[in-house]
Write a protein that holds these residues in place. Structure first.
Motif, PDB file in Angstrom:
ATOM      1  N   VAL A 106       1.007  -1.119   0.142  1.00 55.53           N
ATOM      2  CA  VAL A 106       0.021   0.137   0.077  1.00 55.53           C
ATOM      3  C   VAL A 106       0.753   1.225  -0.221  1.00 55.53           C
ATOM      4  O   VAL A 106       1.674   1.300   0.705  1.00 55.53           O
ATOM      5  CB  VAL A 106      -0.799  -0.186   1.394  1.00 55.53           C
ATOM      6  N   ASP A 107       0.740   2.227  -0.741  1.00 55.65           N
ATOM      7  CA  ASP A 107       1.285   3.470  -0.825  1.00 55.65           C
ATOM      8  C   ASP A 107       1.054   4.339   0.330  1.00 55.65           C
ATOM      9  O   ASP A 107      -0.009   5.153   0.029  1.00 55.65           O
ATOM     10  CB  ASP A 107       1.088   4.166  -2.170  1.00 55.65           C
ATOM     11  N   ALA A 108       1.610   4.007   1.472  1.00 55.21           N
ATOM     12  CA  ALA A 108       1.353   4.741   2.667  1.00 55.21           C
ATOM     13  C   ALA A 108       2.331   5.890   3.011  1.00 55.21           C
ATOM     14  O   ALA A 108       3.488   5.420   2.740  1.00 55.21           O
ATOM     15  CB  ALA A 108       1.220   3.951   3.779  1.00 55.21           C
ATOM     16  N   ARG A 109       1.805   6.917   3.309  1.00 51.66           N
ATOM     17  CA  ARG A 109       2.939   7.916   3.776  1.00 51.66           C
ATOM     18  C   ARG A 109       2.245   8.709   4.960  1.00 51.66           C
ATOM     19  O   ARG A 109       1.000   8.426   5.490  1.00 51.66           O
ATOM     20  CB  ARG A 109       2.672   8.886   2.576  1.00 51.66           C
ATOM     21  N   SER A 110       3.429   9.395   5.653  1.00 54.54           N
ATOM     22  CA  SER A 110       2.753   9.835   6.995  1.00 54.54           C
ATOM     23  C   SER A 110       2.770  11.355   7.053  1.00 54.54           C
ATOM     24  O   SER A 110       3.673  12.139   6.051  1.00 54.54           O
ATOM     25  CB  SER A 110       4.046   9.473   7.989  1.00 54.54           C
ATOM     26  N   LEU A 111       2.211  12.054   7.855  1.00 51.04           N
ATOM     27  CA  LEU A 111       2.025  13.564   8.136  1.00 51.04           C
ATOM     28  C   LEU A 111       1.869  13.588   9.671  1.00 51.04           C
ATOM     29  O   LEU A 111       1.296  12.892  10.288  1.00 51.04           O
ATOM     30  CB  LEU A 111       0.813  13.985   7.452  1.00 51.04           C
ATOM     31  N   VAL A 112       2.524  14.740  10.208  1.00 50.61           N
ATOM     32  CA  VAL A 112       2.536  15.270  11.405  1.00 50.61           C
ATOM     33  C   VAL A 112       1.844  16.554  11.432  1.00 50.61           C
ATOM     34  O   VAL A 112       1.960  17.658  10.781  1.00 50.61           O
ATOM     35  CB  VAL A 112       3.981  15.570  11.818  1.00 50.61           C
ATOM     36  N   VAL A 113       0.658  16.728  12.042  1.00 51.86           N
ATOM     37  CA  VAL A 113      -0.102  18.017  11.916  1.00 51.86           C
ATOM     38  C   VAL A 113       0.669  19.023  12.691  1.00 51.86           C
ATOM     39  O   VAL A 113       1.273  18.789  13.638  1.00 51.86           O
ATOM     40  CB  VAL A 113      -1.328  17.528  12.958  1.00 51.86           C
ATOM     41  N   GLY A 114       0.509  20.251  11.994  1.00 53.68           N
ATOM     42  CA  GLY A 114       1.055  21.361  12.460  1.00 53.68           C
ATOM     43  C   GLY A 114       2.396  21.725  12.273  1.00 53.68           C
ATOM     44  O   GLY A 114       3.022  22.745  12.435  1.00 53.68           O
ATOM     45  N   SER A 115       3.309  20.707  11.553  1.00 52.87           N
ATOM     46  CA  SER A 115       4.683  20.842  11.154  1.00 52.87           C
ATOM     47  C   SER A 115       4.715  21.605   9.812  1.00 52.87           C
ATOM     48  O   SER A 115       3.872  21.610   9.117  1.00 52.87           O
ATOM     49  CB  SER A 115       5.304  19.475  11.087  1.00 52.87           C
ATOM     50  N   PRO A 116       5.692  22.675   9.789  1.00 52.32           N
ATOM     51  CA  PRO A 116       5.864  23.388   8.859  1.00 52.32           C
ATOM     52  C   PRO A 116       6.363  22.494   7.426  1.00 52.32           C
ATOM     53  O   PRO A 116       6.972  21.598   7.728  1.00 52.32           O
ATOM     54  CB  PRO A 116       6.669  24.557   8.935  1.00 52.32           C
TER      55      PRO A 116
END
Length: 628
Positions: free
Chosen positions: A521-531
């Motif tokens: 699965v083409d999964a990617r991560s993201l941190v909320v609020g980081s520039p």
């Protein structure tokens, strides 16, 4: 401080009880040996009796027929063995010349280096005159002045010989008769015996007693019956192979191989050694002995490594060391009968120890696994810093299942235990540092097989000391690029895993990304609020599903704001969260359900939710309303 469970606390009463039990087993062997033989045989014959009753036979005819078959088989085998022994005794003069030649060759090979060493020692330290004057006569070594011992033997009469034969044969025959009688009554009274044991255990222990007897009656008896069939087959194959090779008395060696194989480890070695010695004695050369030994070893290796695991379906339930120790213990107590019964008796005790508290130490010490879950084993090894062992176990687990299942059942529950120890101060700084390094190594080496980017030399990152999730994410970005992969992908092919800027959320997010990527699965991560977390001009239609970590009570407001922001940026994506069963300090499920489309219970469910199903036809994408 760790405290031993009550079952493992060594007290004076425990030592006295164990000593009394061992003494009872030793001094009561004449009564207990036939009883134990009958009980084990009843477990072996239980599947046969059940099969006969299933086809319509009554209990008594089925028991009598089964015992008659066993008695007939044992009697036939005994008659064949007796005939073979008589024949081999009569044929020994024919092999005398070959035996003498082989013994002389072996003696020369053994004595030559000893004689050379003795000559060299004699040259350094001369032998005293008295020692040199000794003369070897037969098996005696005497000096010239020492008189030869004389033994006067009276001739044996026919009456003495007949009496010795009767005494020799009557003991085994009488014991076999007692065993058969006990076996018949045990099989006939099996239901009654179970009721008596349940009644003896008491009404409060009915469930546990029924489970114990069920394990013994089904699992253990099935294992013994399978072992019985496998060993008989082994003896038949060895006998036929030796007969085809032209070895005299092949039936005797086949029966001997099948019977001795019931003795763990040592029995097979003893049978192979006896066959090799006999073949070497009757053949002038060594080629036939080596050929027979190779055939024997080949069949044993195939049987032990390929056939037995498929027939038994699992191991015997005992560790290899426990099998050897039990053979030594029961052999010392009961002799040859104890060797034959060592594995069955110990296995019954191990099975009983899973349900009976006083016998639990036997299960812990002798079982094939120390009665410990995978998560508990992970917890202990991660505190010890055993990175290599943990990585090897994780790879084996992932090959069998998946990294998502490993996170659900091993990694995260084990870390929950470690976090509890950390909160109580049971983990020092050195253990914490080792724990972080081991976790990072497992997550990076075990779950990175699906990353196709270049894997260079691993660099030490300072973030590991403060945030394992950020450390793992940075390592993955170093291989896959700033945006963790190409943005030139089909619409709806990206699964976004989002977390708040905390160590817990970033670690869970990174684990979920790696679990999904392992499932292609083409999964990617993201941190909320980081520039600079999102690429400029990125198309929102690329994202089909957003996994956001389940909130805690202390960050629920920030989590709710993050969900609203994600809804505005990705209006077509499904919003999913995973409620882990071992997490703590969480808001009520009803509050969270109002903001997401679906709540899953594990990483494995998340993988099943988004993983492509190649065998099924294409399905239309779910809308938030349908997913809800």
């Amino acid at each position: 401080m760790n405290v031993l469970p009550p079952t493992l606390r060594l007290t004076a009463g425990t030592v006295v009880s164990a000593t009394c039990v061992v003494a009872l087993l030793y001094f009561g062997r004449e009564v207990l040996e036939p009883l134990a033989l009958a009980l084990i045989l009843s477990l072996v014959l239980a599947p046969l009796v059940r099969s006969m009753t299933r086809v319509g036979l009554a209990r008594m005819p089925a028991v009598l027929l089964s015992v008659a078959l066993v008695a007939t088989g044992v009697g036939a085998i005994g008659a064949v063995l007796f005939d073979q022994l008589v024949t081999i005794t009569r044929d020994l003069p024919q092999y005398r010349k070959a035996i003498k030649t082989k013994v002389a060759n072996v003696r020369e090979l053994v004595e030559r280096p000893i004689s050379r060493i003795e000559a060299e020692l004699s040259a350094v330290a001369p032998v005293p005159a008295v020692e040199a004057a000794r003369v070897r006569r037969g098996n005696l070594v005497v000096t010239p002045n020492q008189p030869l011992p004389v033994e006067v033997r009276t001739p044996r009469t026919m009456k003495d010989t007949l009496g010795r034969v009767i005494n020799l044969v009557w003991g085994p025959i009488g014991e076999a008769g007692v065993v058969l009688i006990l076996l018949v009554f045990i099989l006939l009274e099996q239901g009654s015996l179970r009721d008596r044991l349940v009644r003896l255990a008491g009404q409060a222990e009915v469930s546990r007693t029924i489970r114990t007897l069920g394990d013994a009656a089904q699992g253990v008896s099935r294992f013994f019956f399978s072992q019985f069939i496998v060993n008989i087959t082994f003896g038949v194959v060895i006998g036929v192979s030796l007969w085809l090779a032209g070895i005299p008395h092949a039936i005797l060696w086949g029966v001997l191989s099948g019977v001795l194989r019931f003795v763990p480890y040592l029995g097979v070695l003893l049978a192979g050694t006896i066959i090799a010695v006999f073949v070497a004695a009757i053949d002038p050369g060594w080629s036939l002995a080596l050929t027979c030994m190779a055939i024997f070893l080949a069949f044993e290796l195939v049987l032990a490594n390929f056939i037995e695991p498929k027939v038994y379906g699992h191991s015997s339930g005992l560790s290899p060391l426990a099998v050897v120790v039990s053979a030594l213990f029961w052999g010392a107590l009961w002799g040859p009968v104890g060797l034959l019964l060592s594995t069955p008796l110990t296995l019954c005790l191990v099975v009983a120890g899973r349900h009976v508290r006083p016998l639990a130490p036997i299960t812990i010490l002798l079982g094939d696994a120390p009665n410990m879950s995978d998560a508990e084993r992970f917890h202990q090894r991660v505190l010890a810093g055993e990175a290599d062992e943990l990585t090897k176990d994780a790879r084996a687990y992932v090959r069998r299942y998946s990294f998502a299942r490993y996170c659900d059942h091993v990694l995260l529950p084990g870390l929950r235990m470690a976090v509890s120890d950390l909160g109580t101060g049971a983990i020092d700084k050195a253990q914490e540092a080792r724990m972080r390094a081991v976790i990072a190594n497992i997550a990076d080496t075990v779950a990175s097989a699906s990353d196709r980017g270049p894997r260079g030399r691993r660099k030490q990152v300072a973030l590991l000391d403060a945030n394992i999730g950020a450390h793992l994410r940075q390592m993955r970005e170093a291989r896959s690029g700033r945006w963790q992969g190409s943005l030139d992908v089909p619409a709806g092919s990206i699964v976004l895993c989002v977390g708040l800027p905390s160590e817990r959320d970033e670690f869970l997010t990174e684990l979920l990304v790696r679990a999904l990527r392992e499932g292609e699965v083409d999964a990617r991560s993201l941190v909320v609020g980081s520039p600079l977390e999102r690429p400029e001009g990125g198309a929102p239609e690329l994202v089909s599903t957003v996994f956001i970590t389940y909130p805690r009570q202390d960050n629920f407001d920030a989590w709710r704001a993050a969900v609203a922001e994600l809804r505005a940026d990705l209006p077509e994506a499904l919003m999913v969260t995973v409620l882990l069963p071992y997490d703590e300090q969480l808001p009520k499920r009803a509050l969270v359900e109002a903001y997401v489309d679906m709540i899953l219970r594990s990483f494995e469910e998340g993988l099943a939710f988004v993983a492509p199903d190649r065998s099924a036809p294409a399905r239309p994408a779910l809308t938030p309303e349908l997913a809800r």
